[in-house]
Scaffold this motif. Structure first.
Motif, mmCIF file in Angstrom:
data_model
loop_
_atom_site.group_PDB
_atom_site.id
_atom_site.type_symbol
_atom_site.label_atom_id
_atom_site.label_comp_id
_atom_site.label_asym_id
_atom_site.label_seq_id
_atom_site.Cartn_x
_atom_site.Cartn_y
_atom_site.Cartn_z
ATOM 1 N N LEU A 117 10.043 -4.347 56.522
ATOM 2 C CA LEU A 117 8.793 -4.751 55.891
ATOM 3 C C LEU A 117 8.047 -3.581 55.275
ATOM 4 N N GLY A 118 8.164 -2.413 55.871
ATOM 5 C CA GLY A 118 7.442 -1.261 55.353
ATOM 6 C C GLY A 118 5.958 -1.353 55.625
ATOM 7 N N ALA A 119 5.165 -0.649 54.819
ATOM 8 C CA ALA A 119 3.716 -0.603 54.998
ATOM 9 C C ALA A 119 3.069 -1.817 54.324
ATOM 10 N N ALA A 120 2.167 -2.471 55.043
ATOM 11 C CA ALA A 120 1.513 -3.674 54.526
ATOM 12 C C ALA A 120 0.401 -3.319 53.556
ATOM 13 N N ASP A 121 0.166 -4.214 52.610
ATOM 14 C CA ASP A 121 -0.963 -4.050 51.705
ATOM 15 C C ASP A 121 -1.872 -5.269 51.802
ATOM 16 N N TYR A 122 -2.889 -5.331 50.958
ATOM 17 C CA TYR A 122 -3.801 -6.466 50.951
ATOM 18 C C TYR A 122 -4.489 -6.556 49.607
ATOM 19 N N LYS A 123 -5.061 -7.717 49.345
ATOM 20 C CA LYS A 123 -5.874 -7.947 48.153
ATOM 21 C C LYS A 123 -7.019 -8.851 48.569
ATOM 22 N N LEU A 124 -8.247 -8.363 48.411
ATOM 23 C CA LEU A 124 -9.411 -9.056 48.947
ATOM 24 C C LEU A 124 -10.493 -9.223 47.891
ATOM 25 N N VAL A 125 -11.260 -10.302 48.000
ATOM 26 C CA VAL A 125 -12.384 -10.536 47.101
ATOM 27 C C VAL A 125 -13.452 -11.328 47.839
ATOM 28 N N HIS A 126 -14.713 -11.030 47.544
ATOM 29 C CA HIS A 126 -15.835 -11.736 48.172
ATOM 30 C C HIS A 126 -16.964 -11.885 47.158
ATOM 31 N N HIS A 127 -17.465 -13.114 47.034
ATOM 32 C CA HIS A 127 -18.595 -13.397 46.158
ATOM 33 C C HIS A 127 -19.877 -13.363 46.988
ATOM 34 N N CYS A 128 -20.774 -12.461 46.643
ATOM 35 C CA CYS A 128 -21.939 -12.163 47.477
ATOM 36 C C CYS A 128 -23.143 -13.041 47.137
ATOM 37 N N LYS A 129 -24.083 -13.068 48.076
ATOM 38 C CA LYS A 129 -25.298 -13.858 47.908
ATOM 39 C C LYS A 129 -26.162 -13.357 46.749
ATOM 40 N N ASN A 130 -26.066 -12.065 46.440
ATOM 41 C CA ASN A 130 -26.887 -11.523 45.357
ATOM 42 C C ASN A 130 -26.241 -11.704 43.982
ATOM 43 N N GLY A 131 -25.157 -12.490 43.942
ATOM 44 C CA GLY A 131 -24.504 -12.788 42.678
ATOM 45 C C GLY A 131 -23.418 -11.812 42.280
ATOM 46 N N ARG A 132 -23.231 -10.760 43.064
ATOM 47 C CA ARG A 132 -22.202 -9.771 42.750
ATOM 48 C C ARG A 132 -20.865 -10.170 43.364
ATOM 49 N N THR A 133 -19.801 -9.588 42.819
ATOM 50 C CA THR A 133 -18.466 -9.778 43.381
ATOM 51 C C THR A 133 -17.937 -8.421 43.842
ATOM 52 N N VAL A 134 -17.440 -8.397 45.082
ATOM 53 C CA VAL A 134 -16.827 -7.195 45.653
ATOM 54 C C VAL A 134 -15.344 -7.481 45.837
ATOM 55 N N TYR A 135 -14.502 -6.524 45.472
ATOM 56 C CA TYR A 135 -13.063 -6.752 45.607
ATOM 57 C C TYR A 135 -12.338 -5.444 45.898
ATOM 58 N N SER A 136 -11.152 -5.584 46.456
ATOM 59 C CA SER A 136 -10.305 -4.409 46.662
ATOM 60 C C SER A 136 -9.547 -4.126 45.376
ATOM 61 N N PHE A 137 -9.296 -2.843 45.133
ATOM 62 C CA PHE A 137 -8.688 -2.430 43.870
ATOM 63 C C PHE A 137 -7.777 -1.239 44.140
ATOM 64 N N CYS A 138 -6.615 -1.231 43.502
ATOM 65 C CA CYS A 138 -5.700 -0.084 43.615
ATOM 66 C C CYS A 138 -5.411 0.214 45.083
ATOM 67 N N MET A 139 -4.921 -0.805 45.809
ATOM 68 C CA MET A 139 -4.630 -0.637 47.225
ATOM 69 C C MET A 139 -3.388 0.243 47.394
ATOM 70 N N CYS A 140 -3.482 1.247 48.254
ATOM 71 C CA CYS A 140 -2.417 2.232 48.437
ATOM 72 C C CYS A 140 -1.935 2.211 49.883
ATOM 73 N N PRO A 141 -0.871 1.477 50.194
ATOM 74 C CA PRO A 141 -0.341 1.487 51.559
ATOM 75 C C PRO A 141 0.239 2.856 51.891
ATOM 76 N N GLY A 142 0.013 3.324 53.099
ATOM 77 C CA GLY A 142 0.563 4.602 53.510
ATOM 78 C C GLY A 142 0.314 5.691 52.488
ATOM 79 N N GLY A 143 -0.930 5.743 51.988
ATOM 80 C CA GLY A 143 -1.234 6.675 50.913
ATOM 81 C C GLY A 143 -2.348 7.646 51.253
ATOM 82 N N THR A 144 -2.917 8.239 50.222
ATOM 83 C CA THR A 144 -3.984 9.212 50.405
ATOM 84 C C THR A 144 -5.093 8.965 49.388
#
Length: 343
Positions: A117-144
């Motif tokens: 399987l190697g190193a796991a990654d993820y992709k996440l997003v959340h729509h906030c109460k203040n109308g903004r969107t927060v998301y994960s970007f350029c996810m680097c498994p086992g990185g720096t």
């Protein structure tokens, strides 16, 4: 296997670029190292050539602009010369680091650590109460987390993984979407000024020696003063300075990220763990400008000038930039054939 994303790794990418360069030279291409385009020449809205920083002038009726999203001096020169461009949305935030084992366990459960399987990654997003969107970007498994500043007196973070993805931490950008209409109104270069302000502030917060400002997730979420590092060892070089990251971004962004991290914890158990580390700032998610072009891929007000890829505002990463480059190359070939036919 189907979720495994193609990944080259930085060291292998270097070798690939060297081979691409050799092929370009073999086909008759020329390369100018350490040479900036200082000016463009035009006549009746037709590009006619370039002036390089070494004084060389190149006469041509076609130029492909394939700069990166940090080519601020080039954007400024083009704006001064009247090439039409617009400010565009991008995102700002922090790099977040967790122990890779935490991400593996959350994603793979009892199969965490299986070499298949190697190193796991993820992709996440959340729509906030203040109308903004927060998301994960350029996810680097086992990185720096890496330094990515391009100007003196500023700090910018980015992330990378080697082909092995074998480093101790997972990292990704956790960013908030912003727009020129609401957050940085003004001329087309307003986004660049917005980025520079955040990057200069990060330089000060980091101690004015190019260390990056950082804070543990637990302290950041609770608004506590920075405390000593926990079990997540920072990977950023040259180093970090523990500080109050709420001072690193606008209030709306801090509010949104503080809401999003606990929401992400519901999808990735341990994501909001107190010892996770946030490092600032990430401001170069995409280009802050779009150099507008028509259906022929040429600038809307400068014939023969073809903006391409991420810096010009037409891509959001390596793959999409490559595809856009293919489209621009085809458009360029068609335009040249049409010119020959007319001649």
């Amino acid at each position: 296997m189907y979720v495994s994303k193609p990944h080259i790794g930085t060291f292998k990418l270097v070798t690939m670029i060297e081979k691409m360069r050799a092929k370009i030279l073999e086909l008759g291409g020329e390369i100018r190292f350490s040479t900036r385009v200082d000016d463009i020449h035009m006549d009746n809205d037709q590009i006619t050539g370039l002036t390089l920083s070494n004084g060389e002038e190149i006469k041509t009726r076609y130029v492909v602009l394939a700069v990166g999203h940090s080519a601020r001096d080039t954007f400024e020169m083009l704006h001064e010369r009247g090439v039409y461009m617009e400010a565009k949305p991008f995102s700002v935030g922090f790099r977040v680091e967790h122990k890779q084992s935490v991400i593996d366990e959350a994603r793979f459960g009892p199969n965490a650590g299986n070499p298949i399987l190697g190193a796991a990654d993820y992709k996440l997003v959340h729509h906030c109460k203040n109308g903004r969107t927060v998301y994960s970007f350029c996810m680097c498994p086992g990185g720096t987390v890496v330094a990515a500043t391009s100007e003196e007196g500023r700090v910018v973070t980015n992330g990378m993984s080697q082909y092995s993805r074998a480093e101790r931490n997972a990292n990704s950008a956790i960013v908030v979407g912003i727009s020129p209409e609401h957050d940085y109104p003004g001329d087309p270069l307003a986004g660049i000024r917005f980025q520079r302000e955040l990057e200069s502030n990060a330089y000060v917060l980091g101690g004015e020696n190019y260390d990056a400002p950082a804070q543990k997730i637990g302290d950041f979420l609770k608004g506590n003063d920075p405390s000593a590092l926990g079990d997540v060892e920072p990977s950023f070089t040259p180093g970090i300075k523990l500080t109050d990251l709420s001072k690193a971004l606008p209030d709306f962004a801090i509010e949104a990220i503080r809401e999003a991290i606990p929401a992400f914890d519901k999808k990735i158990k341990g994501f909001a763990g107190a010892d996770g580390l946030l490092t600032g700032v990430e401001t170069r998610t995409s280009s802050p400008v779009c150099i507008k072009r028509g259906k022929d891929y040429q600038s809307v007000n400068l014939k023969g000038f073809l903006p391409a890829g991420e810096g010009a505002g037409y891509a959001g990463g390596i793959l999409s930039a490559g595809i856009d480059g293919i489209k621009v190359a085809e458009a360029l070939a068609l335009a040249m054939v049409e010119d020959l036919a007319e001649a």
